[in-house]
Design an enzyme around this catalytic site. Sequence first.
Site, PDB file in Angstrom:
ATOM      1  N   GLY A 146       2.120   2.058  10.699  1.00 40.77           N
ATOM      2  CA  GLY A 146       3.050   3.187  10.595  1.00 40.77           C
ATOM      3  C   GLY A 146       3.734   3.556  11.896  1.00 40.77           C
ATOM      4  N   ASN A 202       0.865  -1.184   0.000  1.00 37.23           N
ATOM      5  CA  ASN A 202       0.000   0.000   0.000  1.00 37.23           C
ATOM      6  C   ASN A 202       0.901   1.234   0.000  1.00 37.23           C
ATOM      7  OD1 ASN A 202      -1.870   1.984   0.426  1.00 37.23           O
ATOM      8  ND2 ASN A 202      -2.292   1.441   2.566  1.00 37.23           N
ATOM      9  N   GLU A 255      -7.011   4.533   7.644  1.00 41.03           N
ATOM     10  CA  GLU A 255      -6.882   5.970   7.347  1.00 41.03           C
ATOM     11  C   GLU A 255      -8.152   6.497   6.684  1.00 41.03           C
ATOM     12  OE1 GLU A 255      -3.123   5.603   5.304  1.00 41.03           O
ATOM     13  OE2 GLU A 255      -2.263   4.972   7.214  1.00 41.03           O
ATOM     14  N   SER A 265       3.255  -2.303  10.338  1.00 39.14           N
ATOM     15  CA  SER A 265       4.697  -2.289  10.599  1.00 39.14           C
ATOM     16  C   SER A 265       5.401  -3.595  10.239  1.00 39.14           C
ATOM     17  CB  SER A 265       4.973  -1.901  12.062  1.00 39.14           C
ATOM     18  OG  SER A 265       4.528  -0.578  12.295  1.00 39.14           O
ATOM     19  N   LYS A 323       0.081   4.264  -0.288  1.00 33.19           N
ATOM     20  CA  LYS A 323      -0.585   5.447   0.291  1.00 33.19           C
ATOM     21  C   LYS A 323      -0.339   6.671  -0.605  1.00 33.19           C
ATOM     22  CE  LYS A 323       0.236   3.502   4.811  1.00 33.19           C
ATOM     23  NZ  LYS A 323      -0.037   3.639   6.221  1.00 33.19           N
ATOM     24  N   GLU A 331      -5.492  -5.260  10.273  1.00 36.74           N
ATOM     25  CA  GLU A 331      -4.482  -4.229  10.511  1.00 36.74           C
ATOM     26  C   GLU A 331      -4.805  -3.490  11.814  1.00 36.74           C
ATOM     27  OE1 GLU A 331      -2.443  -2.992   6.644  1.00 36.74           O
ATOM     28  OE2 GLU A 331      -4.208  -1.738   6.827  1.00 36.74           O
ATOM     29  N   HIS A 351      -9.495   0.873   4.688  1.00 37.80           N
ATOM     30  CA  HIS A 351      -8.230   1.122   5.396  1.00 37.80           C
ATOM     31  C   HIS A 351      -8.501   2.058   6.578  1.00 37.80           C
ATOM     32  CE1 HIS A 351      -4.187   2.520   6.253  1.00 37.80           C
ATOM     33  NE2 HIS A 351      -3.770   1.416   5.651  1.00 37.80           N
TER      34      HIS A 351
END
Length: 252
Positions: free
Chosen positions: A173, A10, A97, A213, A12, A167, A95
């Site tokens: 991250g 991904n 985000e 991560s 992003k 996730e 996701h």
Amino acid sequence: MARKFFVGGNFKLNPVSREQKKAIVKVLNEAELDDAVEVVIAPPSIYLLSLLELVRPSIKISAQNCYSKSSGAFTGEISAAQLVDAGVPYVILGHSERRTLFHETSEIVAEKTKAAVDAGLSVILCVGESLAEREAGVTAKVVESQLEPVIKLLNEKDWSNIVIAYEPVWAIGTGKVASPAQAQETHHDIRAYLSKAVSQDVAESTRIIYGGSVSAKNCKELATLPDVDGFLVGGASLKPEFVDIINSKKVA
Ligand code: PEP
């Protein structure tokens, strides 16, 4: 039925230039990749078409989002039908985000998932709990509540086009990867929930990948877990170590 190991990258909102994009493609195109692994990369939409041309054919391309309507007055959106027409086979939906920064509810994610599958896309469907939710011991409940609206809209056959990405939000991250025990427990819980809420067949055949991560250092151990069928990789997918993650099942 054996589940094919799956590694997604991904990107992003990266890379930020065509030069950087070319450098990533060069690494992937020249690497020796385990051909038993399904590899998918998800660049920003502006690079979808060029990557379809540039990247080796064994690597599939994914969008990072799409809308639930197929056309019309929806400024700034891309439809599943347009992605299919452009030759893009996958889309990432749900996701964290998108859920947090862009306020996508699980119901919105479910509508998008149904629209995507109906249009002919495969979906990398992301779920995961916050740190507070993990500490409160409600991880399984949270993940089930994210899956439930999707389960309501999909037919049993639609599940052959879904990869679930577990996730944990606290691992995305942050450099804080889930422990093998945490990952295995949640993947196992998701599979048990699919078995109860959809069917035993779907539970056994659906790939459940881990994201948060993942790096060249921690991927090998995670890849050995019985219910971990691959990875969704953010930061490390932009670096040469992505190749090591793709090859994490390979015996050196
Ligand atoms: C992601 O964004 O899906 C992700 C897993 O990011 P990272 O690997 O950087 O934690």
